[in-house]
Design a protein around this motif. Structure first.
Motif, short mmCIF file in Angstrom:
data_model
loop_
_atom_site.label_atom_id
_atom_site.label_comp_id
_atom_site.label_asym_id
_atom_site.label_seq_id
_atom_site.Cartn_x
_atom_site.Cartn_y
_atom_site.Cartn_z
N PRO A 232 -5.95 2.40 7.06
CA PRO A 232 -6.70 1.17 6.82
C PRO A 232 -6.21 0.02 7.70
N VAL A 233 -7.15 -0.75 8.22
CA VAL A 233 -6.80 -1.84 9.12
C VAL A 233 -6.56 -3.15 8.38
N ALA A 234 -6.84 -3.17 7.08
CA ALA A 234 -6.54 -4.32 6.22
C ALA A 234 -6.10 -3.75 4.88
N PHE A 235 -4.85 -4.01 4.49
CA PHE A 235 -4.27 -3.30 3.35
C PHE A 235 -3.17 -4.16 2.75
N LYS A 236 -3.21 -4.38 1.43
CA LYS A 236 -2.15 -5.16 0.77
C LYS A 236 -2.07 -4.75 -0.70
N PRO A 237 -1.38 -3.64 -0.99
CA PRO A 237 -1.35 -3.13 -2.36
C PRO A 237 -0.25 -3.73 -3.25
N THR A 238 0.63 -4.56 -2.69
CA THR A 238 1.73 -5.13 -3.46
C THR A 238 1.81 -6.63 -3.22
#
Length: 551
Positions: A232-238
């Motif tokens: 993924p080119v945009a990812f922020k799970p935390t």
């Protein structure tokens, strides 16, 4: 107060939605038109305009006259002196002056598009519509002729199918771990840079912290498209802001690229969401990157930052994580005051009532040089029967160095704003240990007085970790997943695991508190990755120097 910084999620008037009993803002885009920026998103009761991407003015739309603004997932493009606008399931509208909310005119209804976006290609003079929102169907592209009333010239052409077997980021779950469920493929957005077409798309579902965007590229607007291996080119799970899916890329007046995207709250409903702004880069190798690292810390206003991708945040440290808190009351043990400092947007402190006089107080444990505070209100036990405004929080924020003498830092007892994530940068650093938030009215929607986070940022305190940890990583039998282990570092508050296909561009990251292991499930089978682990404390961040290759 100094207004040179902001903090995600964007502090905007998020309206209530009756069927989720909470506020919602999602599926955003920003478009530059006649020297101004316009921000549209679902459930906005209109849209916003800004001169500088910093101060946003809400433009209220007559919902009786323009009922399409009730719909989800807007998209737009500019052709000459007109802006064209479409929503999920709507016809296409246009305006030469969107500052006037009564200026919108119907153009045509060529098709009932799902999660549509509009892209005008100056090369051939056609408009391209991205279309798709389904756990089963692919993404489609349509070609429209703006010189023929936006009638269809070509389409639908299927351009991307999900592949949850080989693409871990397309699996549902808070850690991409629900392989038995089909992901939602949605929120596509087409843009062009240096002759290459970039088609981004959102997966696996808006209710998950792993809500992210993949990317495909092509040499022609209708394809064929090839998946970028760094997806993924945009990812922020935390972090406190979680999620980076279903948004758009746009170029500002200075030629810098940004991404406005959807983040997940997901307390009352899977559609309880907010908006965030992240810096973007088109790399020389044709890959697209979004830097989400520390983008839920204070950031420079876009107009003030010449290098937003390389240095998005102000360098201030988060000084409120894991601290002690007390409150006037708590609804139950699940909603205790400790939740205001756990960096989780889905946990709330909730008072027993929504009455004036309820309060919560944070003890930072030390006197710190604080430069900014962020208060994040939540919604619980609201009684919302339709969409719109249900009142504003009225409150004060008091601060103290000794717990005896308090200074009123923020007085919002007469507040009428619907904003739910107020951010307060200070003109000068203040010496603060205690922060007290007090309600001065009934909570909106007859709900309880609830807060998901009180966050304090300021100068580094103490030493940063002397080293980054020694780490090991191995691919699991399921090639979309890896296990990472690292040694504990004395003095570290937490760790950041960073990975990517290019060792110089490791922009997929996870922040971990209190643990020394992590399983990551967002990889693509057959792609080689590079990984490192940083350590951090209130004194700062120590970057990992050892880079592990993962075949």
């Amino acid at each position: 107060m100094n207004k040179r910084t902001f903090c995600n999620p964007l502090d905007l008037p998020y309206h209530y939605r009756g069927f989720i009993n909470a506020r919602e803002g999602a599926d955003p885009f920003v478009i530059l038109f006649k020297g101004k920026y316009y921000l549209f998103f679902s459930s906005a009761y209109g849209y916003f305009v800004s001169e500088d991407l910093a101060e946003w003015k809400h433009i209220n739309v007559d919902m009786d006259k323009y009922s399409v603004f009730h719909l989800y997932a807007p998209g737009a493009c500019v052709i000459g002196d007109k802006m064209y606008l479409v929503f999920f399931g709507s016809g296409i509208l246009s305006s030469e002056n969107p500052d006037d909310p009564d200026s919108w005119e119907n153009v045509n209804f060529p098709h009932s598009f799902a999660d549509p976006s509009l892209f005008y290609d100056e090369n051939d003079g056609y408009v391209y519509v991205c279309d798709g929102c389904s756990p089963e169907e692919p993404l489609y592209l349509w070609k429209l002729d703006p010189n023929d009333n936006m009638n269809i010239v070509e389409g639908p052409v299927a351009v991307y199918h999900q592949d949850k077997i080989n693409h871990g980021f397309e699996r549902k779950g808070q850690n991409n771990d629900l392989i038995e469920e089909d992901c939602w493929l949605e929120g596509a957005w087409l843009h062009k840079h240096n002759g290459k077409y970039y088609l981004t798309f959102a997966v696996p579902g808006t209710e998950f912290w792993t809500y992210a965007d993949g990317c495909c590229t092509a040499d022609a607007p209708m394809g064929p498209y090839t998946l970028c291996d760094n997806s993924p080119v945009a990812f922020k799970p935390t972090g406190f802001v979680r999620g980076a899916g279903h948004g758009c890329m746009f170029e500002d007046k200075e030629g810098r690229w940004w991404r406005v995207a959807t983040t997940s709250v997901n307390v009352n409903h899977g559609l309880e969401r907010r908006i965030a702004l992240y810096p973007v880069k088109h790399a020389g190798d044709g890959r697209l990157y979004t830097n989400t690292f520390r983008t839920d810390y204070p950031m420079s206003y876009p107009v003030d930052n010449p290098t937003p991708f390389e240095t998005p945040d102000m360098g201030w440290e988060l000084l409120s994580y894991g601290k002690s808190a007390e409150a006037s009351s708590s609804r139950d043990s699940e909603h205790g005051p400790e939740n205001i400092c756990d960096e989780n947007p889905s946990t709330l402190w909730c008072a027993e009532s929504g009455n004036a006089g309820e309060w919560v107080k944070l003890d930072l444990g030390n006197v710190y040089s604080i430069r900014a505070l962020q208060v994040n209100f939540g919604d619980l036990d609201t009684k919302v029967t339709d969409s719109g405004s249900y009142g504003a929080y009225k409150y004060t924020v008091e601060v103290s160095a000794d717990g005896e003498d308090y200074t009123t830092l923020v007085d919002m007892k007469e507040n009428e704003s619907l904003n739910s994530h107020p951010y307060f940068p200070l003109d000068d650093a203040m010496q603060i240990r205690y922060i007290k938030l007090t309600s001065f009215s009934e909570a909106p929607g007859e709900g309880k007085f609830a807060v998901s986070g009180i966050r304090a940022f300021g100068d580094s305190f103490g030493d940063k970790p002397s080293v980054a940890p020694q780490a090991k990583a191995s691919r699991l039998e399921d090639a979309t997943r890896i296990a990472v282990y690292w040694d504990k570092v004395d003095g570290a508050q937490g760790y950041v695991v960073r990975l990517g296909v290019d060792p110089d561009e490791m922009h997929i990251h996870y922040t971990v508190f209190g643990e020394c292991e992590l399983e990551i499930g967002c990889l693509i089978s057959g792609v080689k990755y590079h990984l490192t682990v940083d350590s951090f404390s209130e004194g700062g961040l120590t970057r990992g120097s050892e880079i592990i290759e993962i075949e």
